[in-house]
Scaffold this active site. Sequence first.
Site, PDB file in Angstrom:
ATOM      1  N   SER A 268       2.145   1.676   1.290  1.00 45.45           N
ATOM      2  CA  SER A 268       1.487   0.566   1.680  1.00 45.45           C
ATOM      3  C   SER A 268       1.909  -0.605   1.003  1.00 45.45           C
ATOM      4  O   SER A 268       2.314  -0.703   0.016  1.00 45.45           O
ATOM      5  CB  SER A 268      -0.136   0.667   1.528  1.00 45.45           C
ATOM      6  OG  SER A 268      -0.299   0.515   0.293  1.00 45.45           O
ATOM      7  N   ASP A 269       1.842  -1.915   1.786  1.00 46.26           N
ATOM      8  CA  ASP A 269       2.103  -3.015   0.945  1.00 46.26           C
ATOM      9  C   ASP A 269       0.899  -3.082   0.098  1.00 46.26           C
ATOM     10  O   ASP A 269      -0.065  -2.558   0.153  1.00 46.26           O
ATOM     11  CB  ASP A 269       2.102  -4.339   1.909  1.00 46.26           C
ATOM     12  CG  ASP A 269       2.580  -5.607   1.278  1.00 46.26           C
ATOM     13  OD1 ASP A 269       3.193  -6.373   1.855  1.00 46.26           O
ATOM     14  OD2 ASP A 269       2.727  -5.477  -0.121  1.00 46.26           O
ATOM     15  N   TRP A 270       0.819  -4.086  -0.971  1.00 47.89           N
ATOM     16  CA  TRP A 270      -0.222  -4.185  -1.986  1.00 47.89           C
ATOM     17  C   TRP A 270      -1.439  -4.684  -1.206  1.00 47.89           C
ATOM     18  O   TRP A 270      -1.418  -5.730  -1.341  1.00 47.89           O
ATOM     19  CB  TRP A 270       0.212  -4.837  -3.148  1.00 47.89           C
ATOM     20  CG  TRP A 270       1.256  -3.846  -4.095  1.00 47.89           C
ATOM     21  CD1 TRP A 270       0.724  -3.701  -5.554  1.00 47.89           C
ATOM     22  CD2 TRP A 270       2.082  -3.005  -4.088  1.00 47.89           C
ATOM     23  NE1 TRP A 270       1.640  -2.977  -6.086  1.00 47.89           N
ATOM     24  CE2 TRP A 270       2.337  -2.309  -5.282  1.00 47.89           C
ATOM     25  CE3 TRP A 270       2.956  -2.474  -2.961  1.00 47.89           C
ATOM     26  CZ2 TRP A 270       3.507  -1.418  -5.097  1.00 47.89           C
ATOM     27  CZ3 TRP A 270       3.863  -1.604  -2.995  1.00 47.89           C
ATOM     28  CH2 TRP A 270       4.065  -1.009  -4.513  1.00 47.89           C
ATOM     29  N   GLY A 271      -2.478  -3.612  -1.452  1.00 45.88           N
ATOM     30  CA  GLY A 271      -3.519  -3.942  -0.541  1.00 45.88           C
ATOM     31  C   GLY A 271      -3.543  -3.855   1.088  1.00 45.88           C
ATOM     32  O   GLY A 271      -4.491  -4.536   1.473  1.00 45.88           O
ATOM     33  N   GLY A 272      -2.647  -3.364   1.395  1.00 49.75           N
ATOM     34  CA  GLY A 272      -2.633  -3.020   2.898  1.00 49.75           C
ATOM     35  C   GLY A 272      -3.247  -2.094   3.620  1.00 49.75           C
ATOM     36  O   GLY A 272      -3.193  -1.947   4.642  1.00 49.75           O
TER      37      GLY A 272
END
Length: 741
Positions: A268-272
């Site tokens: 995931s993107d960070w916080g995605g």
Amino acid sequence: MNFKLFFNVVPALFLMGCAGNGGASSTLAPYQNESLSLDERIEDALSRMTLEEKVAVLHAQSKFSSAGVPRLGIPELWCTDGPHGIRPEVLWDEWDQARWTNDSCTAFPALTCLAATWNPAMSALYGKSIGEEARYREKDVLLGPGVNIYRMPLNGRNFEYMGEDPYLSSRMVVPYVQEVQKNGVAACVKHFALNNQETNRQSVNVIVDDRALYEIYLPAFKAAVEEGGAWAVMGSYNKYRGQHCCHNQYLLNDILKGEWGFDGVVISDWGGAHDTKQAIENGLDLEFGSWTNGMNWGASNAYDNYYLAHPYLELLKRGEADQKTLDDKVRRVLRLIFRTAMNTHKPFGSLNSPEHLAAARRIAGEGMVLLKNDNGVLPLDPAKMKRLLVVGENAVKMMTVGGGSSSLKVRHECLPLEGIRTAVGETCDVIYERGYVGDLQTEFDGVMSGQDLSEKRSEEQLIADAVAAAKQADAVIFVGGLNKSKRQDCEGYDRDQYGLPYAQDRVIEALVAANPRLAVVLVSGNAVAMPWIEQVPAVVEAWFSGSEAGNALADVLFGKVNPSGKLPFTFPVRLEDNGAFVMGEFPGGDSVRYNESLFVGYRWHDAKAIKPLFAFGHGLSYTTFEVGNVKIDRPTLRDKGSLHVTADVTNTGDRAGAEVVQLYIGDEESTLPRPVKELKGFEKVMLEPGETKTVTFEITPEALRYYDDTADCWTAEAGKFTAFVGVASDDIRGSVDFTLE
Ligand code: GLC
């Protein structure tokens, strides 16, 4: 005989004996045995892992690491930004600096610069170099490269990507991925997919037709996975078809893992990540950076609250999530660990080496683009001058810091003024004038630039001082452009204007009136307006070109390097000439519609016959070239065959140089709308003065295909096509017609 001793010694001897070949392999469990296949090792490891251990490897344990299986000696995974260099170490659970003193790195040029080389060999050199730095810093996953398409000049992160054309991006991303991974470091291609703006990036729902998705926005990712063999892909923050791309049935399960057969890990993107069930069912494998509810889940135990942590474990224990999906995720993470952290055949890497600085300088010099050069203003010859004036904040401002997650901490950044002064030496005086004040920020995520750019003079005084100096100079170099601050070339924000900021246009107009021997150097990662272009004789796009920026710029300005870069994206005269701006929405609201569809960049300019300021593929040289004698070896192409288009390129000038010969193909009889022409081949040719080489392009039916969204398949329609050969998308030197049967 001490029986205890006897019964301990004999078995050990026996074990050693049956490992008689001296190999330790028989004392290793299968999952540890690198002579076995990855799949055999994965199945063995999987069979040994508890449910808790399986869930634990699917999410972060710190800001940039995820758990291994300590009990089995399966190591944890360490990720690092970014696409241009290895990010300085941060604290366990913070974005702030860990304040290490051994983590300065080489900053390589931004990926727009790499793309502008139009030279896959430079991409290989880049991947090798940055992969060695990641390896030396003991990182397992490099969070790059980024290959999102340049849809609109205001996108804040265009500088991190490879331009507006899917074919150029595809050719240039593959060597980077391959060479990074030869170091036992995974490339994590990002941001998959349709992350073409920063405004509302965490939630905006992209609405795009299937043709544009498949023909424009996915090809570079497809190439990175299928040809590059990427071991990881990062989901993007935005939504597509209403689902966040970090857990998206269509993009991750149907296309990436289904159609493309991706065997790696979706990170995931960070916080995605935003939902447990979607994360489970829609293709997410490794969750990072979740900030779950933003209140009490920010505590140090937040990692247990990740969507793929305790919530997932509970569902599994209640039989509400199936073991098969869990095991597929764990298999992928184990495969990544075996390819990287647990790979004992990895080279050792290197950091801040002379070779890496030389690579940064070489790629920068090959990527810089000579946009205009009337009256031979460039290259400058300091031996014929008494006084050379350099004007502009970007001549003295560090650019390896800032811009968001790609920000770096370098041991040294050679800035333009320093590079120019080093190259000139005592040959003539080099005077500096600020010209304008841009952004005085000196701290970026805890990395201090150490610069003091404070200035007391007014805008008027700064211009007056620069003009006075220009009148006394033999030549003037203005170094301006954009920078890495918010609303410039920076993650998280889009630009709020197309023109140069900080009243630079005024400075440039005043300078060229004071001294016509002016070269404008743009340090930037995006197109900008140039209202002064008719008055200014020479313009260079120097990009954000890393640790060796100043030396590389001096190499080009003084002719040590003959520029050979070509634009990887169009510079429209005005924003209204950009398809997304006129037809599409930008930045939209909760959703954004890509109404311009396929007609991105030069595809739009061709369709609307809009003359660009500078075209995709444009770039001049200090020598001249002729491209002609365009021929085709047969007039018809049959289904399984291929045909060849050839062209001669001659260096008609008096110094060695390189030209990028470009092949575009136009479908003259298509049922569905198609761009006038599309890039389908290119070759960078080095030529001595007077030398001629013949370039050959092979054309197969695959190059003629388009995605037929009425039939959900790729198709090449029989009929007439045109092969255009040129040196820019608006500079075609010859064409030939052929027919597909
Ligand atoms: C950022 C970026 C991504 C980066 C990640 C970790 O938000 O979108 O490119 O790799 O988070 O810093």
